[in-house]
Every structure is written in C-alpha cells, then in structure tokens.
Scaffold this motif. Sequence first.
Motif, PDB file in Angstrom:
ATOM      1  N   GLU A  39       0.838  -1.205   0.000  1.00  0.00           N
ATOM      2  CA  GLU A  39       0.000   0.000   0.000  1.00  0.00           C
ATOM      3  C   GLU A  39       0.875   1.258   0.000  1.00  0.00           C
ATOM      4  OE1 GLU A  39      -2.788   1.955   3.377  1.00  0.00           O
ATOM      5  OE2 GLU A  39      -3.432  -0.062   2.720  1.00  0.00           O
ATOM      6  N   VAL A  40       1.907   1.260   0.844  1.00  0.00           N
ATOM      7  CA  VAL A  40       2.828   2.399   0.901  1.00  0.00           C
ATOM      8  C   VAL A  40       3.609   2.508  -0.405  1.00  0.00           C
ATOM      9  CG1 VAL A  40       4.814   3.381   2.110  1.00  0.00           C
ATOM     10  CG2 VAL A  40       3.010   2.198   3.404  1.00  0.00           C
ATOM     11  N   PHE A  41       4.039   1.375  -0.935  1.00  0.00           N
ATOM     12  CA  PHE A  41       4.774   1.346  -2.191  1.00  0.00           C
ATOM     13  C   PHE A  41       3.961   1.975  -3.321  1.00  0.00           C
ATOM     14  CE2 PHE A  41       5.718  -1.088  -6.151  1.00  0.00           C
ATOM     15  CZ  PHE A  41       7.036  -0.684  -6.334  1.00  0.00           C
ATOM     16  N   LYS A  42       2.694   1.611  -3.426  1.00  0.00           N
ATOM     17  CA  LYS A  42       1.839   2.141  -4.483  1.00  0.00           C
ATOM     18  C   LYS A  42       1.662   3.650  -4.356  1.00  0.00           C
ATOM     19  CE  LYS A  42      -0.958  -1.947  -5.612  1.00  0.00           C
ATOM     20  NZ  LYS A  42      -2.340  -2.525  -5.613  1.00  0.00           N
ATOM     21  N   GLU A  43       1.536   4.146  -3.141  1.00  0.00           N
ATOM     22  CA  GLU A  43       1.412   5.592  -2.942  1.00  0.00           C
ATOM     23  C   GLU A  43       2.640   6.330  -3.454  1.00  0.00           C
ATOM     24  OE1 GLU A  43       0.620   6.618   1.066  1.00  0.00           O
ATOM     25  OE2 GLU A  43      -1.441   5.862   1.053  1.00  0.00           O
ATOM     26  N   ASP A  44       3.817   5.771  -3.169  1.00  0.00           N
ATOM     27  CA  ASP A  44       5.057   6.442  -3.550  1.00  0.00           C
ATOM     28  C   ASP A  44       5.291   6.427  -5.058  1.00  0.00           C
ATOM     29  OD1 ASP A  44       5.505   7.001  -0.921  1.00  0.00           O
ATOM     30  OD2 ASP A  44       7.362   5.866  -0.728  1.00  0.00           O
ATOM     31  N   ILE A  45       4.934   5.338  -5.727  1.00  0.00           N
ATOM     32  CA  ILE A  45       5.237   5.235  -7.162  1.00  0.00           C
ATOM     33  C   ILE A  45       4.207   5.944  -8.025  1.00  0.00           C
ATOM     34  CG2 ILE A  45       6.496   3.077  -6.834  1.00  0.00           C
ATOM     35  CD1 ILE A  45       4.115   1.581  -8.029  1.00  0.00           C
ATOM     36  N   GLY A  46       3.045   6.258  -7.461  1.00  0.00           N
ATOM     37  CA  GLY A  46       2.041   6.983  -8.215  1.00  0.00           C
ATOM     38  C   GLY A  46       0.997   6.078  -8.846  1.00  0.00           C
ATOM     39  N   GLU A  47      -0.142   6.677  -9.163  1.00  0.00           N
ATOM     40  CA  GLU A  47      -1.301   5.920  -9.628  1.00  0.00           C
ATOM     41  C   GLU A  47      -1.047   5.187 -10.939  1.00  0.00           C
ATOM     42  OE1 GLU A  47      -6.004   6.680 -10.858  1.00  0.00           O
ATOM     43  OE2 GLU A  47      -4.779   8.318 -10.049  1.00  0.00           O
ATOM     44  N   LEU A  48      -0.329   5.817 -11.872  1.00  0.00           N
ATOM     45  CA  LEU A  48      -0.122   5.212 -13.180  1.00  0.00           C
ATOM     46  C   LEU A  48       0.615   3.877 -13.075  1.00  0.00           C
ATOM     47  CD1 LEU A  48      -0.609   5.670 -16.193  1.00  0.00           C
ATOM     48  CD2 LEU A  48       1.638   6.771 -16.309  1.00  0.00           C
ATOM     49  N   LEU A  49       1.731   3.863 -12.348  1.00  0.00           N
ATOM     50  CA  LEU A  49       2.479   2.622 -12.177  1.00  0.00           C
ATOM     51  C   LEU A  49       1.744   1.640 -11.279  1.00  0.00           C
ATOM     52  CD1 LEU A  49       6.175   3.855 -11.775  1.00  0.00           C
ATOM     53  CD2 LEU A  49       5.236   2.541 -13.672  1.00  0.00           C
ATOM     54  N   ALA A  50       1.047   2.154 -10.282  1.00  0.00           N
ATOM     55  CA  ALA A  50       0.350   1.280  -9.331  1.00  0.00           C
ATOM     56  C   ALA A  50      -0.733   0.458 -10.015  1.00  0.00           C
ATOM     57  CB  ALA A  50      -0.245   2.115  -8.199  1.00  0.00           C
ATOM     58  N   ARG A  51      -1.279   0.964 -11.135  1.00  0.00           N
ATOM     59  CA  ARG A  51      -2.329   0.225 -11.841  1.00  0.00           C
ATOM     60  C   ARG A  51      -1.773  -0.987 -12.578  1.00  0.00           C
ATOM     61  NH1 ARG A  51      -4.842   5.410 -13.548  1.00  0.00           N
ATOM     62  NH2 ARG A  51      -3.887   5.103 -15.594  1.00  0.00           N
ATOM     63  N   ASP A  52      -0.498  -0.953 -12.909  1.00  0.00           N
ATOM     64  CA  ASP A  52       0.125  -2.075 -13.626  1.00  0.00           C
ATOM     65  C   ASP A  52       1.521  -2.280 -13.064  1.00  0.00           C
ATOM     66  OD1 ASP A  52       1.010  -4.032 -15.304  1.00  0.00           O
ATOM     67  OD2 ASP A  52       0.876  -2.848 -17.147  1.00  0.00           O
ATOM     68  N   LEU A  53       1.612  -3.108 -12.007  1.00  0.00           N
ATOM     69  CA  LEU A  53       2.874  -3.287 -11.300  1.00  0.00           C
ATOM     70  C   LEU A  53       3.940  -3.985 -12.142  1.00  0.00           C
ATOM     71  CD1 LEU A  53       1.513  -4.233  -7.765  1.00  0.00           C
ATOM     72  CD2 LEU A  53       2.564  -2.082  -8.456  1.00  0.00           C
ATOM     73  N   ARG A  54       3.545  -4.572 -13.261  1.00  0.00           N
ATOM     74  CA  ARG A  54       4.546  -5.207 -14.120  1.00  0.00           C
ATOM     75  C   ARG A  54       5.511  -4.164 -14.690  1.00  0.00           C
ATOM     76  NH1 ARG A  54       0.438  -8.172 -18.085  1.00  0.00           N
ATOM     77  NH2 ARG A  54      -0.437  -6.062 -17.866  1.00  0.00           N
ATOM     78  N   ARG A  55       5.103  -2.926 -14.727  1.00  0.00           N
ATOM     79  CA  ARG A  55       5.922  -1.865 -15.326  1.00  0.00           C
ATOM     80  C   ARG A  55       7.039  -1.378 -14.400  1.00  0.00           C
ATOM     81  NH1 ARG A  55       1.980   2.674 -17.450  1.00  0.00           N
ATOM     82  NH2 ARG A  55       3.984   3.515 -18.156  1.00  0.00           N
ATOM     83  N   VAL A  56       7.011  -1.794 -13.126  1.00  0.00           N
ATOM     84  CA  VAL A  56       8.036  -1.287 -12.205  1.00  0.00           C
ATOM     85  C   VAL A  56       9.348  -2.056 -12.329  1.00  0.00           C
ATOM     86  CG1 VAL A  56       6.242  -0.600 -10.578  1.00  0.00           C
ATOM     87  CG2 VAL A  56       7.442  -2.773 -10.230  1.00  0.00           C
ATOM     88  N   ALA A  57       9.320  -3.236 -12.963  1.00  0.00           N
ATOM     89  CA  ALA A  57      10.533  -4.055 -13.065  1.00  0.00           C
ATOM     90  C   ALA A  57      11.639  -3.304 -13.796  1.00  0.00           C
ATOM     91  CB  ALA A  57      10.220  -5.368 -13.776  1.00  0.00           C
ATOM     92  N   GLY A  58      12.810  -3.201 -13.157  1.00  0.00           N
ATOM     93  CA  GLY A  58      13.951  -2.518 -13.757  1.00  0.00           C
ATOM     94  C   GLY A  58      13.864  -1.010 -13.737  1.00  0.00           C
ATOM     95  N   TYR A  59      12.792  -0.465 -13.162  1.00  0.00           N
ATOM     96  CA  TYR A  59      12.583   0.984 -13.134  1.00  0.00           C
ATOM     97  C   TYR A  59      12.492   1.511 -11.706  1.00  0.00           C
ATOM     98  CZ  TYR A  59      10.354   5.525 -14.056  1.00  0.00           C
ATOM     99  OH  TYR A  59      10.059   6.868 -14.091  1.00  0.00           O
ATOM    100  N   ILE A  60      11.797   0.766 -10.838  1.00  0.00           N
ATOM    101  CA  ILE A  60      11.645   1.158  -9.441  1.00  0.00           C
ATOM    102  C   ILE A  60      12.424   0.172  -8.569  1.00  0.00           C
ATOM    103  CG2 ILE A  60      10.045   1.593  -7.547  1.00  0.00           C
ATOM    104  CD1 ILE A  60       9.775   3.574  -9.839  1.00  0.00           C
ATOM    105  N   PHE A  61      13.117   0.715  -7.546  1.00  0.00           N
ATOM    106  CA  PHE A  61      13.964  -0.087  -6.673  1.00  0.00           C
ATOM    107  C   PHE A  61      13.733   0.307  -5.218  1.00  0.00           C
ATOM    108  CE2 PHE A  61      15.883   0.178 -10.797  1.00  0.00           C
ATOM    109  CZ  PHE A  61      16.400  -1.089 -11.030  1.00  0.00           C
ATOM    110  N   ALA A  62      14.179  -0.546  -4.318  1.00  0.00           N
ATOM    111  CA  ALA A  62      14.231  -0.192  -2.904  1.00  0.00           C
ATOM    112  C   ALA A  62      15.539   0.540  -2.639  1.00  0.00           C
ATOM    113  CB  ALA A  62      14.139  -1.432  -2.043  1.00  0.00           C
TER     114      ALA A  62
END
Length: 383
Positions: free
Chosen positions: A232-255
């Motif tokens: 839930e916290v992760f989705k808030e930080d990455i924004g609504e667009l990415l949160a709708r399709d989490l497959r798009r975070v691979a290789g783009y968003i990191f811890a």
Amino acid sequence: MSGMDAPTGARFAAASATGEDWRATVKACLDKLGPVDGCNLGFLYISDALAADAVSIVTLMRGVTGVKDWVGTVGIGICASGQEMFDRPAIAVMTAQLPPGSFHLPAPITESIEGFEPETVEWLKAHAPVLGLVHGDPRNPQTHEIIPELSDALGGFLVGGLTSSRTNYGQFGGRPGTAPVIEGGVSGVLFSSEVKVATGLTQGCTPIGPVHKITRAQNNIIVEIDGRPALEVFKEDIGELLARDLRRVAGYIFAALPITGSDTGDYLVRNLVGIDPEHGLIAIGDMVEPGRTIMFARRDLASAQADLERMLGMIKKRLNGPPRGGVYVSCLARGPALFGDDSQELKAIRDELGDFPLVGFFANGEISHNRLYGYTGVLTLFL
C-alpha cells in the motif's frame, strides 16, 4: 573520501586496445604505453571474451614491462579514458610509478578475516591511513561479509567492485612468485598516506518518496511499512499510473536503504525481487529487519546524468590540478544500458576532469568505503 600527502614523482600511463587475438591486443597496448621505466605497479582489466587467456596476458605484461605487481579483474565491459568497451575482446592497462613501500598487495581473502599474514601486518604497522582498491568474486557467498570486515580491519576506505563475467572470474592481485590469476575471494592493493587520492560515488537511482520505517519484516520480505501494508505504501510512492500495472516497475523502481550516519544522504539500492498483491508484501534483494528505514527510488537516464554531474563537480573542487591517473568502476546496468552506446558515461568524466590515464570495468556490484553498492559508479583519482 580524500586523503593524504602526494608523492611529487608519481607517474601514470594508460592504454587500451581491442582484438580477438590476445597477443596482438597486448602488443597494441604495450606499444601505446611506451616506456614504463621506473613503474612498479600495474592495473589491468580485460573483457571476459579474453578471460581464458588471463594467465598468459598477465605473464606477458609482467615480462615485457618489468612491472611485477599487478591488480585488476575481468569485466563484461571495461573502461578507458572516454571509452567503454562492451561485449568485445578488449584490454585496458595502466602503469604507475609510486614511491617504494607506498603500496602493498596482501594475500587474497576467501573467508572471514581472522588476521593478516605477517608481511601485511608489518606493512600496516608502518603505513596508515589506508586506501584499498579491491576486487571480489560474486560467486563467493562470503564476499559480502569480507568487504566490511576488511575495511574495519584496515581502518581504511575501500573502492572497487565485483568481477563480472560469463566465463572465467579471474582477478589479478598476486605478488611475484604467486599465481598470476586467482579466483574465489577478495584481492587488491593497499595504498599508504604517501599516495594522495580523491574518490567519489554516484548513484544511478533517485528517491521518489519520503523515508519510511519498516515495521514488520521477515528475511527479505517486507510485510509492513509505517504500520501499514508494505504494498500500500509502495503504491502511494510510485504513483497511480504505475500502481495500476505493477509489471511496469521491473527494472525501473527499486528499494533504497538509507545508510545510518551518512552525512551525504547516501543509500544502498536493492532490486525488487517479488510483489504479493494478495497479501500486500514486497520482497527485495537484501535482508531487512523491523526498524530499518527504506525509500523507493527511480532509475532513469536523467537522474543518473544529474548525479554523475554532481559527483564530478564535487570531486573537481577538491583537485589542485589534473589527476595523474584514475580507476572507474561502474555497474553493469549503467554504461550502454543506461547512458547509451557512445561511451557517454566515460566521456562525461573526461569532459569534466580532462583526458588523463584511466582504466576500470563494469562490475557485478561496486565497493565504496565499507559497503557493496548497486547501480552506482565509483571514481578513484590519483593526485
């Protein structure tokens, strides 16, 4: 990190060449190097396409140059001044003339540090503070523990990286009379205060949200952040667009794990290795525990370019003249994969600091101070 009074007579020379015939490639490097009379330390990086011939390459370099002490390793990509050589047979070499006794090659370390051999103990008694340029084998599970242990034992600052290869994982860190190529541990060279250096670290990712606290976790799985489901916290930080399709975070968003006590806001970037939407869990590429702070970060070209420019600007302010030589260790995921295939990352260093002897490689993990990083670049300058 900076240090130490410089030897006025330090002299560096570097050369690089490409070619499938290792003998011809070594000869091309030696021809470009020119006379190396008086040089007593060599830095050598070879592409994994030539790794099978590493013993022959090191032996020939030693024999022709007369330089007995060599350090370096294998990389899928290697660096020279303003040039990146990826996925092709290549060699980058640099020789240095340093004051006798100002550097030391300790025995390679393959497991937990319980002490150094007598020769290294004696050298350390006579020389401090210390900078260590080290290379590690990513296949050794103890490498991650050896790096901080080594930094603590030396009371010094480490730079370097982990070998990257699709074939042999050779390192060149042996003294005369020892095997010219070693594998399996951590090797390198230690420099005394006679060798003046400056180092810089550049991140490849930029934080996209606030610093949070992990409140529930097990091993590498984060259950709760700030008392809420981690996802839930992760989705808030990455924004609504990415949160709708989490497959798009691979290789783009990191811890991003902030380093306690860092006065520069430094952080360790770790991969996201799994997301469990049903239970709201996140798994990352490192062990975590409750109480640890965490951010999320974005990897993109603009962020990486801006931070590289920041690092180069900071290190340039500490220079009184052009560097005598340098070593650059960058992440495999940088270079052509991030900056483009025209050597933009190495050209940025040359454009800002000048054309000076430089070698290095693209690593499986980068070493700075006492930690193993990812997605970073570590620049070491000899002044």
